[in-house]
Design an enzyme around this catalytic site. Structure first.
Site, PDB file in Angstrom:
ATOM      1  N   ASP A 112      -5.712 -73.889 -14.738  1.00 34.09           N
ATOM      2  CA  ASP A 112      -5.263 -72.708 -15.478  1.00 34.09           C
ATOM      3  C   ASP A 112      -5.485 -71.456 -14.612  1.00 34.09           C
ATOM      4  O   ASP A 112      -6.579 -71.269 -14.062  1.00 34.09           O
ATOM      5  CB  ASP A 112      -6.105 -72.628 -16.771  1.00 34.09           C
ATOM      6  N   HIS A 113      -4.467 -70.614 -14.486  1.00 32.86           N
ATOM      7  CA  HIS A 113      -4.571 -69.358 -13.729  1.00 32.86           C
ATOM      8  C   HIS A 113      -5.113 -69.536 -12.307  1.00 32.86           C
ATOM      9  O   HIS A 113      -6.067 -68.834 -11.907  1.00 32.86           O
ATOM     10  CB  HIS A 113      -5.447 -68.333 -14.478  1.00 32.86           C
ATOM     11  N   ASP A 171      -0.971 -68.113 -10.592  1.00 34.34           N
ATOM     12  CA  ASP A 171      -0.799 -66.854 -11.317  1.00 34.34           C
ATOM     13  C   ASP A 171      -0.820 -65.678 -10.357  1.00 34.34           C
ATOM     14  O   ASP A 171      -1.873 -65.158 -10.008  1.00 34.34           O
ATOM     15  CB  ASP A 171      -1.893 -66.708 -12.379  1.00 34.34           C
ATOM     16  N   HIS A 190      -5.377 -62.721 -24.072  1.00 35.73           N
ATOM     17  CA  HIS A 190      -6.406 -63.768 -24.034  1.00 35.73           C
ATOM     18  C   HIS A 190      -7.633 -63.305 -24.817  1.00 35.73           C
ATOM     19  O   HIS A 190      -8.023 -62.136 -24.698  1.00 35.73           O
ATOM     20  CB  HIS A 190      -6.866 -64.040 -22.597  1.00 35.73           C
ATOM     21  N   GLY A 191      -8.242 -64.204 -25.573  1.00 33.56           N
ATOM     22  CA  GLY A 191      -9.543 -63.898 -26.170  1.00 33.56           C
ATOM     23  C   GLY A 191      -9.507 -63.519 -27.631  1.00 33.56           C
ATOM     24  O   GLY A 191      -8.463 -63.533 -28.278  1.00 33.56           O
ATOM     25  N   GLY A 193      -2.877 -67.093 -24.484  1.00 36.44           N
ATOM     26  CA  GLY A 193      -3.548 -66.290 -25.500  1.00 36.44           C
ATOM     27  C   GLY A 193      -3.210 -66.744 -26.908  1.00 36.44           C
ATOM     28  O   GLY A 193      -2.965 -65.935 -27.801  1.00 36.44           O
ATOM     29  N   GLY A 194      -3.236 -68.058 -27.102  1.00 34.95           N
ATOM     30  CA  GLY A 194      -2.867 -68.610 -28.420  1.00 34.95           C
ATOM     31  C   GLY A 194      -3.944 -68.460 -29.483  1.00 34.95           C
ATOM     32  O   GLY A 194      -3.676 -68.666 -30.672  1.00 34.95           O
ATOM     33  N   ASN A 216      -1.399 -72.267 -25.202  1.00 37.02           N
ATOM     34  CA  ASN A 216      -2.750 -72.398 -24.643  1.00 37.02           C
ATOM     35  C   ASN A 216      -3.802 -71.895 -25.627  1.00 37.02           C
ATOM     36  O   ASN A 216      -3.694 -70.767 -26.127  1.00 37.02           O
ATOM     37  CB  ASN A 216      -2.884 -71.550 -23.373  1.00 37.02           C
TER      38      ASN A 216
HETATM   39  P1  13P Z   1      -7.108 -67.786 -25.646  1.00 35.71           P
HETATM   40  O1  13P Z   1      -8.501 -67.729 -25.157  1.00 35.71           O
HETATM   41  O2  13P Z   1      -6.655 -66.523 -26.284  1.00 35.71           O
HETATM   42  O3  13P Z   1      -6.849 -68.979 -26.502  1.00 35.71           O
HETATM   43  O4  13P Z   1      -6.156 -67.960 -24.354  1.00 35.71           O
HETATM   44  C1  13P Z   1      -6.163 -69.178 -23.668  1.00 35.71           C
HETATM   45  C2  13P Z   1      -5.249 -69.146 -22.506  1.00 35.71           C
HETATM   46  O5  13P Z   1      -4.185 -68.574 -22.552  1.00 35.71           O
HETATM   47  C3  13P Z   1      -5.668 -69.874 -21.306  1.00 35.71           C
HETATM   48  O6  13P Z   1      -4.826 -69.647 -20.238  1.00 35.71           O
END
Ligand code: 13P
Length: 278
Positions: free
Chosen positions: A84-85, A106, A179-180, A208-209, A229
């Site tokens: 991821d990223h 990314d 995110h978060g 950022g789900g 995600n």
């Molecule tokens: P969240 O922490 O908001 O779920 O985001 C996760 C994410 O997008 C990981 O790349």
């Protein structure tokens, strides 16, 4: 079975379903997510950030941990291990060499031409190894003092050019999520998601789900998102349960009991998100 994300996402897109990426932090997280997805018979993408890789000891540790759990727990569902990223070509190469099936490069902070150039390098290496590639364009918003500072949403022409040039397997556009864990409302641009989906065959990824209701996740899927995600929602649920357990069991010292007191919470979050596909 271990697979890259291409087929998973292609099938999900065709069926108007979502594949979830759940981020992992350690052995216990991985075990809980694998067990729940296997029980529910849904494919899963295990997302690992570079900081989680560092925390666990390195790319080889993460890969062998995942592969061994799949074998020893007899996991039958499709699993994709995804960086991821990824912040550099080198980082993606390390993940690919360790056996990751998928990487995200990314370079969204760079001008689009440079993002394209570096992403193309990763795609060339990944394709030779049957590894899928995700990339990001636009600037996602950020959390500032618990509130949301908006970013710059992805522009359609940039997205079309980016896909034509890089041929990535999935694209994470900035559409208004962050995110978060945050306070306040998000302004998700559903019409942008629809426009991107109508103009691109490449599956779209929602970063950022966490913090979004199941209805909003469904709305994103129906607008054209294929991968979502989730990271913070699991951390939040796990830590709340562990804190509660420790409050009630102040003398407990067994790490298996302390860490394990959050397992059901992890599984509940995973199951509730997957529910949107029903
Ligand atoms: P969240 O922490 O908001 O779920 O985001 C996760 C994410 O997008 C990981 O790349």
């Amino acid at each position: 079975m271990l697979v890259n994300s291409k087929k998973m996402l292609k099938k999900a897109k065709k069926d108007n379903q979502v594949v979830f990426q759940f981020n992992i932090n350690n052995l216990e997280w991985t075990k809980c997510i694998l067990e729940e997805c296997d029980k529910l018979k849904v494919p899963v993408i295990l997302g690992v950030s570079e900081s989680a890789v560092k925390y666990m000891g390195g790319f080889n540790v993460v890969a062998s941990l995942c592969f061994s759990l799949i074998t020893d727990l007899n996991i039958k569902t499709d699993v994709c291990l995804h960086l991821d990223h990824g912040s550099s070509v080198e980082s993606c190469i390390k993940a690919i060499d360790a056996g990751f099936n998928s990487v995200m490069i990314d370079m969204s902070k760079l001008p689009i031409e440079e993002n394209i150039k570096i992403t193309k390098e990763v795609v060339a290496i990944a394709k030779n190894n049957d590894v899928s590639v995700e990339a990001e364009i636009g600037a996602m918003g950020k959390i500032q003092n618990g509130g949301v500072e908006s970013g710059t949403n992805t522009n359609l022409e940039d997205a079309i050019l980016f896909i034509k040039e890089t041929k990535v397997d999935s694209l994470a556009p900035a559409v208004g999520t962050v995110h978060g864990i945050y306070k306040g409302e998000l302004n998700i641009d559903y019409s942008l998601i629809k426009k991107l989906a109508a103009n691109l065959e490449t599956p779209l990824v929602l970063h950022g789900g966490s913090g979004l209701s199941l209805d909003i996740l469904r709305k994103c899927r129906d607008a054209g998102i294929t991968k979502i995600n989730i990271n913070s929602d699991i951390q939040d649920a796990w830590s709340k349960n562990v804190k509660e357990y420790l409050n009630e069991n102040k003398e407990e010292i067994d790490p298996r009991k302390i860490i394990g007191s959050g397992f059901e919470a992890i599984k509940e979050v995973v199951a509730s998100k997957i529910n949107i596909n029903k």
